[in-house]
Design a protein around this motif. Structure first.
Motif, PDB file in Angstrom:
ATOM      1  N   ARG A  60      75.214  34.051  37.037  1.00 24.27           N
ATOM      2  CA  ARG A  60      76.063  33.429  36.140  1.00 24.27           C
ATOM      3  C   ARG A  60      76.558  32.036  36.540  1.00 24.27           C
ATOM      4  O   ARG A  60      76.474  30.936  35.888  1.00 24.27           O
ATOM      5  N   ARG A  61      76.701  31.807  38.063  1.00 23.71           N
ATOM      6  CA  ARG A  61      76.961  30.553  38.722  1.00 23.71           C
ATOM      7  C   ARG A  61      75.702  29.607  38.373  1.00 23.71           C
ATOM      8  O   ARG A  61      75.904  28.300  38.216  1.00 23.71           O
ATOM      9  N   LEU A  62      74.415  30.206  38.681  1.00 29.76           N
ATOM     10  CA  LEU A  62      73.176  29.381  38.452  1.00 29.76           C
ATOM     11  C   LEU A  62      73.344  28.723  36.941  1.00 29.76           C
ATOM     12  O   LEU A  62      72.768  27.609  36.823  1.00 29.76           O
ATOM     13  N   ASP A  63      73.813  29.726  35.668  1.00 29.24           N
ATOM     14  CA  ASP A  63      73.899  29.069  34.634  1.00 29.24           C
ATOM     15  C   ASP A  63      74.589  27.909  34.345  1.00 29.24           C
ATOM     16  O   ASP A  63      74.304  26.830  33.735  1.00 29.24           O
ATOM     17  N   ASN A  64      75.820  27.974  35.106  1.00 29.51           N
ATOM     18  CA  ASN A  64      76.837  26.809  35.219  1.00 29.51           C
ATOM     19  C   ASN A  64      76.267  25.439  35.840  1.00 29.51           C
ATOM     20  O   ASN A  64      76.288  24.392  35.555  1.00 29.51           O
ATOM     21  N   ILE A  65      75.724  25.677  36.873  1.00 31.16           N
ATOM     22  CA  ILE A  65      74.986  24.646  37.659  1.00 31.16           C
ATOM     23  C   ILE A  65      73.659  24.097  36.729  1.00 31.16           C
ATOM     24  O   ILE A  65      73.721  22.729  36.721  1.00 31.16           O
ATOM     25  N   SER A  66      72.941  24.649  36.116  1.00 29.27           N
ATOM     26  CA  SER A  66      71.973  24.286  35.281  1.00 29.27           C
ATOM     27  C   SER A  66      72.477  23.430  34.222  1.00 29.27           C
ATOM     28  O   SER A  66      72.012  22.420  33.812  1.00 29.27           O
ATOM     29  N   GLU A  67      73.558  23.838  33.606  1.00 27.86           N
ATOM     30  CA  GLU A  67      74.365  23.099  32.587  1.00 27.86           C
ATOM     31  C   GLU A  67      74.500  21.756  32.962  1.00 27.86           C
ATOM     32  O   GLU A  67      74.588  20.769  32.414  1.00 27.86           O
ATOM     33  N   GLU A  68      75.277  21.721  34.336  1.00 26.76           N
ATOM     34  CA  GLU A  68      75.763  20.545  35.062  1.00 26.76           C
ATOM     35  C   GLU A  68      74.686  19.650  35.374  1.00 26.76           C
ATOM     36  O   GLU A  68      74.443  18.353  34.816  1.00 26.76           O
ATOM     37  N   MET A  69      73.399  20.165  35.574  1.00 28.89           N
ATOM     38  CA  MET A  69      72.140  19.331  35.726  1.00 28.89           C
ATOM     39  C   MET A  69      71.561  18.810  34.589  1.00 28.89           C
ATOM     40  O   MET A  69      71.380  17.764  34.479  1.00 28.89           O
ATOM     41  N   GLU A  70      71.760  19.479  33.401  1.00 28.63           N
ATOM     42  CA  GLU A  70      71.145  18.905  32.266  1.00 28.63           C
ATOM     43  C   GLU A  70      72.151  17.819  31.656  1.00 28.63           C
ATOM     44  O   GLU A  70      71.610  16.831  31.191  1.00 28.63           O
ATOM     45  N   ASN A  71      73.462  17.975  32.081  1.00 27.30           N
ATOM     46  CA  ASN A  71      74.492  17.033  31.703  1.00 27.30           C
ATOM     47  C   ASN A  71      74.297  15.681  32.145  1.00 27.30           C
ATOM     48  O   ASN A  71      74.252  14.799  31.862  1.00 27.30           O
ATOM     49  N   GLN A  73      71.160  15.124  33.771  1.00 29.60           N
ATOM     50  CA  GLN A  73      69.825  14.653  33.871  1.00 29.60           C
ATOM     51  C   GLN A  73      69.203  14.939  35.417  1.00 29.60           C
ATOM     52  O   GLN A  73      68.173  14.291  35.623  1.00 29.60           O
ATOM     53  N   ALA A  74      69.740  15.634  36.232  1.00 21.65           N
ATOM     54  CA  ALA A  74      69.432  16.067  37.442  1.00 21.65           C
ATOM     55  C   ALA A  74      68.327  16.914  37.637  1.00 21.65           C
ATOM     56  O   ALA A  74      68.069  17.800  36.633  1.00 21.65           O
ATOM     57  N   THR A  75      67.449  16.820  38.835  1.00 15.88           N
ATOM     58  CA  THR A  75      66.523  18.067  38.790  1.00 15.88           C
ATOM     59  C   THR A  75      66.559  18.801  40.207  1.00 15.88           C
ATOM     60  O   THR A  75      66.002  19.692  40.422  1.00 15.88           O
ATOM     61  N   ASP A  76      67.645  18.321  41.170  1.00 19.75           N
ATOM     62  CA  ASP A  76      68.095  19.010  42.220  1.00 19.75           C
ATOM     63  C   ASP A  76      69.377  19.208  42.354  1.00 19.75           C
ATOM     64  O   ASP A  76      70.132  18.183  41.875  1.00 19.75           O
ATOM     65  N   ALA A  77      69.756  20.308  43.020  1.00 16.56           N
ATOM     66  CA  ALA A  77      70.941  20.477  43.131  1.00 16.56           C
ATOM     67  C   ALA A  77      71.299  21.509  44.372  1.00 16.56           C
ATOM     68  O   ALA A  77      70.137  22.287  44.605  1.00 16.56           O
ATOM     69  N   VAL A  78      72.481  21.780  44.763  1.00 11.14           N
ATOM     70  CA  VAL A  78      72.743  22.624  45.744  1.00 11.14           C
ATOM     71  C   VAL A  78      73.673  23.995  45.413  1.00 11.14           C
ATOM     72  O   VAL A  78      74.641  23.155  44.661  1.00 11.14           O
ATOM     73  N   TYR A  79      73.510  24.892  45.792  1.00 12.88           N
ATOM     74  CA  TYR A  79      74.343  26.005  45.231  1.00 12.88           C
ATOM     75  C   TYR A  79      75.520  25.911  45.857  1.00 12.88           C
ATOM     76  O   TYR A  79      75.582  25.776  47.142  1.00 12.88           O
ATOM     77  N   THR A  80      77.071  25.837  45.156  1.00 13.71           N
ATOM     78  CA  THR A  80      78.078  26.236  45.685  1.00 13.71           C
ATOM     79  C   THR A  80      78.941  26.923  44.663  1.00 13.71           C
ATOM     80  O   THR A  80      78.601  27.211  43.554  1.00 13.71           O
ATOM     81  N   TRP A  81      80.097  27.414  45.299  1.00 18.23           N
ATOM     82  CA  TRP A  81      80.922  28.409  44.236  1.00 18.23           C
ATOM     83  C   TRP A  81      81.912  27.285  43.567  1.00 18.23           C
ATOM     84  O   TRP A  81      82.441  27.833  42.777  1.00 18.23           O
ATOM     85  N   ILE A  82      81.923  26.247  43.686  1.00 21.46           N
ATOM     86  CA  ILE A  82      82.587  25.330  43.050  1.00 21.46           C
ATOM     87  C   ILE A  82      81.845  24.424  42.538  1.00 21.46           C
ATOM     88  O   ILE A  82      80.445  24.067  42.347  1.00 21.46           O
ATOM     89  N   ALA A  83      82.596  23.790  41.072  1.00 23.41           N
ATOM     90  CA  ALA A  83      81.879  22.763  40.409  1.00 23.41           C
ATOM     91  C   ALA A  83      81.462  21.649  40.931  1.00 23.41           C
ATOM     92  O   ALA A  83      82.116  21.193  41.802  1.00 23.41           O
ATOM     93  N   LEU A  84      80.211  20.926  40.678  1.00 16.60           N
ATOM     94  CA  LEU A  84      80.048  19.717  41.443  1.00 16.60           C
ATOM     95  C   LEU A  84      81.091  18.733  41.092  1.00 16.60           C
ATOM     96  O   LEU A  84      81.516  18.589  40.158  1.00 16.60           O
ATOM     97  N   GLY A  85      81.392  18.030  42.319  1.00 17.78           N
ATOM     98  CA  GLY A  85      82.176  16.842  42.036  1.00 17.78           C
ATOM     99  C   GLY A  85      83.554  17.206  42.161  1.00 17.78           C
ATOM    100  O   GLY A  85      84.685  16.387  42.293  1.00 17.78           O
ATOM    101  N   GLU A  86      84.039  18.731  42.299  1.00 16.73           N
ATOM    102  CA  GLU A  86      85.356  19.083  42.568  1.00 16.73           C
ATOM    103  C   GLU A  86      85.910  18.770  43.830  1.00 16.73           C
ATOM    104  O   GLU A  86      87.022  18.470  44.143  1.00 16.73           O
ATOM    105  N   GLN A  87      84.993  18.941  45.111  1.00 14.13           N
ATOM    106  CA  GLN A  87      85.405  18.662  46.129  1.00 14.13           C
ATOM    107  C   GLN A  87      84.008  18.346  47.039  1.00 14.13           C
ATOM    108  O   GLN A  87      82.973  18.538  46.473  1.00 14.13           O
TER     109      GLN A  87
END
Length: 203
Positions: A60-71, A73-87
């Motif tokens: 489920r968290r991967l789905d959220n990160i994928s959405e953030e990547m699409e928003n 246009q990123a192709t690489d990300a690091v898994y975290t339990w928090i939304a990117l940019g929160e901290q």
């Protein structure tokens, strides 16, 4: 916010016992294939096995990160339990909450030092190491919650365990009889240096 602990054992995609570790996984994005690093998975530890299983909450968290990547246009990300940019994504700097403590412990998945290897993870709580010199010799790095001390602290313990496999639930019952010897208490900032001093460099 992530507020529960992943089980240290489950099933690998091949049907064998899966041990919690991390890897980079591909994701399909509108703009192409992306990759997310440090994703918690269950894998059987066989180097020839390409299968793995995702814990449901991780999927489920991967789905959220994928959405953030699409928003973005990123192709690489690091898994975290928090939304990117929160901290900060650096768990060494932000491990004062449970989600980042989980991320900190998960980064040790599959790690092999010169004289020891990680054999079991309990995210946000404990890392178990088995000596490569003596197979019954184990070490435990365990998070210690202490509201009276600033920062994040761990107990570093040593024990000898003669069962063929280290099962967390069995270990907890066994350890109640006082088999653990504390080597010391170390702060979060000292963890990496302490492990290298004790076990040598890791690959």
């Amino acid at each position: 916010m992530f507020d529960q602990t992943l089980d240290p054992l489950d099933t690998c995609g091949c049907g064998d016992t899966g041990y919690l570790t991390t890897r980079t996984v591909p994701v399909d994005l509108v703009h192409g294939v992306g990759h997310i690093a440090n994703v918690p998975i269950y894998h059987c530890r066989s180097k020839s096995c390409q299968e793995y299983t995702l814990p449901p909450i991780v999927a489920r968290r991967l789905d959220n990160i994928s959405e953030e990547m699409e928003n973005t246009q990123a192709t690489d990300a690091v898994y975290t339990w928090i939304a990117l940019g929160e901290q900060s994504l650096d768990p060494l700097q932000q491990a004062n909450n449970q989600s980042n403590l989980q991320a900190f412990t998960l980064q040790f998945g599959g790690r092999e030092y010169a004289d020891a290897r990680v054999v079991l993870l309990v995210p946000g709580h404990a890392i178990f190491f088995q000596s490569t010199l003596e197979e019954t010799e184990y070490y435990l790095l365990r998070y210690e919650e202490n509201r009276h001390t600033e920062g994040v602290w761990f107990s570093f313990l040593k024990f000898y365990y003669h069962e063929p496999e280290l099962i967390y639930e069995d270990f907890l019952e066994w350890s109640e009889d006082g088999h653990l010897k504390e080597i010391g208490r170390i702060s979060l900032d000292e963890v990496e240096d302490t492990l290298i001093d004790e076990f040598g460099e890791w690959e």
